[in-house]
Motif scaffolding. Structure first.
Motif: not given
Length: 342
Positions: A38-43, A245-252
């Motif tokens: 789910s996290d990957l889908r909403h990236a 920038f990778g941190f900005k990819v996921l809401e978590s």
């Protein structure tokens, strides 16, 4: 002998791959895969692109810096050839760990006829500089997150003192043995130098070591040391930005700052340095473990590790590597046709 060597190489490849897959399994075992998916889908794939751009720019500046090390050897390869050699080296690391260092030297030897042994010396120099930079990043990470990291380390250092002391003693004993071995070799070389030089194989070894030495000491002969170290800072600055920038990819992970990015960059670099193809397994395990220091769930850490590794270390390298392989093929084919013309 050749069959045995090939068999050993295949077995070593399979063993390292098995270790990586085992670490990958241990990292994902017992985790909520639905949540990770789910996290990957909403990236946010805009930030995936920005992270990849930062990584690519780091590769470009690495090629520029490597060229600065090569120039004092009396060779001046085109920047494009140097860049393609670097990228193909990363591509080779996906197949066999540490193969990339030799591969990129072979590529530049093919395009610009630079001796491989001299190039290997420059790559060793680069790797030592990278180790130094990794230490600097680690120290920076500790300083930025000192309270959290020091508490974590102290918890684990207690009860490990005896084993660490014994490990230190063993390490010092190995260093002493290596130094003794060096003294013995030096003594025999000085005593039997002229006899050994009559041996063709020994002369080849000496020539190879001389090439390593020239490449290794090339850093002392570069024209602009300040610019060289500026490029080094830029390379690691882009690595740090890619992690952030990778941190900005996921809401978590969106709330994490540059200090955490420095910690994850250090841990991720250690994971990539493991002798496993493309860092598969060690990278995921170390990065996901590191993110739990900052209150993230294991699932969130694995989602971040998966998307950053898959995009920057696999998909990007596969795409860039394919382009570089084609570019080198056309470059060498063009030169071959020129030599064949009367």
């Amino acid at each position: 002998m050749e069959k045995k060597a090939r068999l050993f190489s295949v077995l070593r490849y399979l063993l390292l791959l098995a270790v990586g897959l085992l670490l990958l399994y241990l990292a994902f075992r017992g985790q909520d895969m639905d949540r990770i998916i789910s996290d990957l889908r909403h990236a946010n794939y805009f930030w995936v692109f920005m992270s990849l751009l930062a990584v690519w720019l780091a590769h470009v500046f690495r090629a520029v810096r490597w060229r600065m090390l090569i120039n004092p050897l009396g060779f001046h390869p085109k920047l494009s050839n140097t860049y393609h050699a670097v990228i193909i080296g990363y591509l080779a690391n996906l197949a066999l760990p540490r193969m990339g260092e030799v591969t990129r030297c072979g590529v530049l030897n093919r395009t610009d006829k630079i001796p491989v042994n001299a190039l290997v010396g420059t790559v060793i120099t680069e790797r030592l500089i990278d180790v130094f930079c990794l230490l600097v990043v680690t120290v920076l990470a500790v300083l930025l997150k000192f309270d959290l990291i020091s508490g974590f380390v102290l918890e684990r250092v207690q009860g490990m003192f005896n084993s660490s002391v014994s490990g230190t003693i063993a390490f010092l004993a190995v260093l002493a043995l290596l130094f003794l071995f060096y003294l013995v070799i030096r003594y025999f070389f000085r005593k039997y130098k002229f006899r050994l030089l009559r041996w063709g194989f020994f002369r080849k070894v000496i020539n190879l070591l001389n090439g390593f030495r020239k490449g290794f000491t090339s850093i002392a002969k570069i024209k602009n040391h300040s610019l060289f170290w500026i490029y080094t800072v830029i390379i690691w600055g882009f690595y740090l930005l890619a992690s952030y920038f990778g941190f900005k990819v996921l809401e978590s992970t969106n709330f994490l700052d540059l200090g955490v990015a420095a910690v994850i960059l250090a841990l991720g670099s250690l994971g990539m340095a493991a002798p496993v193809q493309g860092g598969i397994g060690p990278y995921h395990w170390m990065v996901s473990e590191g993110l739990t220091f900052f209150g993230l769930s294991r699932e969130a850490g694995l989602a971040y590790a998966t998307i950053s590794h898959t995009s920057a270390q696999i998909l990007l390298i596969l795409a860039l590597g394919a382009i570089s392989l084609l570019a080198v093929f056309f470059e060498t084919s063009k030169k071959t046709r020129k030599h064949e013309q009367p």
